[in-house]
Motif scaffolding. Structure first.
Motif, PDB file in Angstrom:
ATOM      1  N   ARG A   1       0.828  -1.215   0.000  1.00 21.92           N
ATOM      2  CA  ARG A   1       0.000   0.000   0.000  1.00 21.92           C
ATOM      3  C   ARG A   1       0.858   1.259   0.000  1.00 21.92           C
ATOM      4  O   ARG A   1       0.551   2.227  -0.711  1.00 21.92           O
ATOM      5  CB  ARG A   1      -0.925  -0.012   1.218  1.00 21.92           C
ATOM      6  CG  ARG A   1      -2.023  -1.078   1.156  1.00 21.92           C
ATOM      7  CD  ARG A   1      -2.858  -1.061   2.423  1.00 21.92           C
ATOM      8  NE  ARG A   1      -3.883  -2.107   2.419  1.00 21.92           N
ATOM      9  CZ  ARG A   1      -4.686  -2.368   3.446  1.00 21.92           C
ATOM     10  NH1 ARG A   1      -4.581  -1.662   4.569  1.00 21.92           N
ATOM     11  NH2 ARG A   1      -5.581  -3.344   3.367  1.00 21.92           N
TER      12      ARG A   1
ATOM     13  N   GLU B   1       0.963   4.058  -2.906  1.00 17.01           N
ATOM     14  CA  GLU B   1       0.555   5.423  -2.568  1.00 17.01           C
ATOM     15  C   GLU B   1       1.657   6.440  -2.816  1.00 17.01           C
ATOM     16  O   GLU B   1       1.431   7.505  -3.391  1.00 17.01           O
ATOM     17  CB  GLU B   1       0.127   5.473  -1.098  1.00 17.01           C
ATOM     18  CG  GLU B   1      -0.188   6.870  -0.585  1.00 17.01           C
ATOM     19  CD  GLU B   1      -0.365   6.919   0.917  1.00 17.01           C
ATOM     20  OE1 GLU B   1      -0.335   8.027   1.482  1.00 17.01           O
ATOM     21  OE2 GLU B   1      -0.511   5.832   1.540  1.00 17.01           O
ATOM     22  N   ARG B   2       2.888   6.113  -2.404  1.00 12.12           N
ATOM     23  CA  ARG B   2       3.961   7.108  -2.433  1.00 12.12           C
ATOM     24  C   ARG B   2       4.895   6.963  -3.630  1.00 12.12           C
ATOM     25  O   ARG B   2       5.651   7.873  -3.934  1.00 12.12           O
ATOM     26  CB  ARG B   2       4.775   7.014  -1.140  1.00 12.12           C
ATOM     27  CG  ARG B   2       3.902   7.221   0.102  1.00 12.12           C
ATOM     28  CD  ARG B   2       4.732   7.254   1.374  1.00 12.12           C
ATOM     29  NE  ARG B   2       3.899   7.376   2.557  1.00 12.12           N
ATOM     30  CZ  ARG B   2       4.371   7.471   3.796  1.00 12.12           C
ATOM     31  NH1 ARG B   2       5.682   7.479   4.005  1.00 12.12           N
ATOM     32  NH2 ARG B   2       3.536   7.563   4.821  1.00 12.12           N
ATOM     33  N   LYS B   3       4.879   5.809  -4.272  1.00 12.82           N
ATOM     34  CA  LYS B   3       5.736   5.558  -5.445  1.00 12.82           C
ATOM     35  C   LYS B   3       7.190   5.965  -5.178  1.00 12.82           C
ATOM     36  O   LYS B   3       7.760   6.793  -5.899  1.00 12.82           O
ATOM     37  CB  LYS B   3       5.182   6.281  -6.667  1.00 12.82           C
ATOM     38  CG  LYS B   3       3.807   5.789  -7.067  1.00 12.82           C
ATOM     39  CD  LYS B   3       3.264   6.546  -8.266  1.00 12.82           C
ATOM     40  CE  LYS B   3       1.928   5.963  -8.709  1.00 12.82           C
ATOM     41  NZ  LYS B   3       0.907   5.919  -7.639  1.00 12.82           N
TER      42      LYS B   3
END
Length: 576
Positions: free
Chosen positions: A299, A303-305
């Motif tokens: 996750r 979300e933050r890559k």
């Protein structure tokens, strides 16, 4: 099933999230040396085997035997080793000596390493001997003291890195004599000296030793303190830069040990060393279970890559195959699942794999392949596919809307319920091509079949889990139970229940505090396919107890999973 009690069988130990290695102090080192009739394992024979087994600085045992090589010993070898033809005449053959050595060494243990000076020589002969005698090579961790010494002992300290030179430098109790046991004993002294030097490089596990290549960078030495406040607990760690932006996300069963490894010489990956130079902070996220840590990692990456995670490099590369919702449905490769009640299969690792699955369906079912808009009241000219018999040409009215609807219904059924007609059509065509010796064409249709089966099986597994409003399951560990709540395929709650606790009260509290999840469209509506595959892998692991399921958990009887043997593609983690 909600009233089912948790029985407590014998302890079941679950594997760790990732392999952080065995402490060197707990590792059994089997130091081996061979004497041979020559330098090539494919033409020379073994004349002597010597080995010493040590752990924690203590000698556990020794092994030594001459071996009859069943070939002449060259004079220069006798001059070097002192082993004569007469000495080996009554010695055991290799078929007796080798099993005895393998039994002594016990190299198939995870906490065991095979050590030699110039290991490719000795390991090459041992592997060749195993192959010739029909024994399976145990593939142990191999530690070569020669390149290790070249990295740890400079030329200012020794004139060369030969075994005799190093044994004298480290003050080994035994000096090499070109006899197997003596040389193995000398290598023990060299190994202990090298292990002491590794302490300054903060290498204390076998895994770190295996990957030790170059000294730490200045950034690794300077920033090691970032691991000081990280707890020794399972969970997720996040590396951040001076701005607080996420650089890298990982997981571990021991956060402190794993984070600390990034600041040792064992971490040699170029991109990670580059990342360490930018790191200014580490955020640990302690998790109750290994599954929770795995899901949280996925996750956070999604979300933050973070730029230094491999999974972040191509976040949109997964593809789906969709049967469109229109008057004359067609197959379309898309990047996302929409709330349109259309059948989907996938995800595929690439558009190319989705294209192969589409070609498989087109071979079995004559769906239109054009993108034109038409209707019975506004026909258009048919394309060449109609002339080839690969399309019924609804575009020019040759095929009625009802006839075409039957094809679309067959495609939808093949994608979501019964894959057998498509598989049989392709298998028959592959057999005919092979009979005609058209092997390259047969291989293409084999790949199409494999892509379709893999994509359909994956989506059917995901859809089956996503259809369950709530599922509660538990797995015993050594001292507790891992308990998880899954809602519509999404991990909604995790907890560790100690043995002896009231299972009903624990599960009731965990369910009450779990995340609220609502149903949605497609095979993976409320979680990524990657997360759902993690959950499915856990549900399929040994010792799982199903505590509650709000609805039946089933897959189609004739679904694509039934034909899984037709593909060797990875079905559990086919995408990042």
């Amino acid at each position: 099933m909600a009233d089912q009690r948790l029985s407590l069988p014998g302890a079941h130990v679950q594997g760790t999230i990732d392999d952080v290695g065995t402490l060197l102090a707990h590792t059994t080192f089997v130091i081996v040396d061979l004497e041979t009739t020559g330098s090539r394992s494919d033409g020379a024979g073994i004349t002597e085997i010597g080995a010493v087994k040590v752990r924690g600085g203590e000698v556990l045992g020794e092994f030594a035997t001459l071996v009859n090589p069943r070939m002449p010993i060259p004079p220069h070898i006798t001059l070097l080793t002192g082993i004569t033809q007469a000495m080996v005449a009554t010695a055991p053959d290799l078929d007796a000596a080798l099993p005895a050595f393998l039994e002594f060494a016990a190299l198939d243990g995870d906490a065991t390493a095979l050590v030699a000076h110039n290991a490719p020589f000795d390991v090459g002969f041992l592997k060749a001997a195993c192959g010739a005698q029909g024994h399976d090579w145990p593939h142990p961790t191999v530690v070569d003291t020669l390149p290790l010494a070249r990295r740890l002992v400079t030329r200012d300290e020794v004139r060369n890195h030969k075994l005799g030179t190093l044994a004298g430098f480290f003050g080994a109790a035994e000096q090499p004599t070109h006899r197997a046991l003596d040389d193995a004993r000398a290598t023990v002294g060299v190994l202990h000296g090298l292990l002491e030097r590794l302490g300054s490089h903060e290498i204390d596990t076998l895994e770190e030793l295996r990957h030790f290549r170059t000294p730490r960078t200045s950034a690794q030495r300077r920033k090691r303190h970032l691991a000081d406040d990280v707890p020794e607990a399972p969970g997720v760690y996040v590396f951040t830069d001076a701005k607080g932006d996420t650089l890298y996300v990982g997981k571990s069963s021991n956060l402190r040990r794993r984070v600390r490894s990034y600041f040792t010489a064992a971490e040699t990956r170029g991109r990670i060393r580059e990342m360490i130079s930018l790191v200014e902070g580490v955020t640990p996220i302690v998790c109750a279970t290994s599954l929770e840590a795995e899901v949280r990692e996925l996750r956070l990456i999604a979300e933050r890559k973070p730029p230094y995670n491999r999974r972040s490099r191509n976040p949109g590369r997964a593809a789906w195959l969709k049967l469109t919702r229109e008057s004359y449905p067609r197959l379309s490769v898309v990047r996302a699942v929409r709330d349109d009640d259309a059948p989907y299969i996938g995800p595929f690792r690439s558009s190319r794999e989705a294209e192969l699955a589409r070609e498989a369906l087109h071979h079995a079912i004559p769906l239109r392949q054009c993108t034109h808009r038409f209707s019975p009241s506004r026909p258009i000219s048919a394309c060449v596919l109609a002339q080839l018999g690969r399309c019924g040409a609804p575009c020019d009215g040759s095929e009625s809307p009802q006839e075409y609807a039957a094809h679309a219904a067959a495609a939808a059924t093949a994608m979501t319920d019964d894959a057998t007609p498509v598989v049989e059509a392709l298998s028959g065509h592959i057999a005919r091509l092979a009979t005609d010796l058209r092997y390259e064409e047969a291989a293409l249709f084999r790949d199409r079949r494999a892509a379709f089966v893999a994509g359909a099986a994956r989506s059917q597994r995901l859809a089956a889990l996503a259809a369950i409003p709530q599922l509660v399951a538990a797995q015993p560990t050594g001292t507790a139970w891992e308990v998880h709540v899954v809602r519509y395929g999404r991990l909604a709650g995790s907890g560790m229940m100690r043995r002896g606790a009231d299972p009903h009260a624990f599960v009731e509290a965990l369910v009450a505090t779990a995340e609220t999840v609502f149903p949605g469209p497609g095979p993976s509506p409320r979680a990524t396919p990657g997360e759902m595959e993690c959950v499915l892998r856990w549900l399929g692991s040994p010792g799982i107890r199903l505590i509650d399921a709000a609805s039946p958990w089933t897959c189609p009887v004739n679904g694509a999973e039934k034909h899984h043997e037709l593909t060797d593609w990875q079905r559990d983690s086919a995408y990042d």
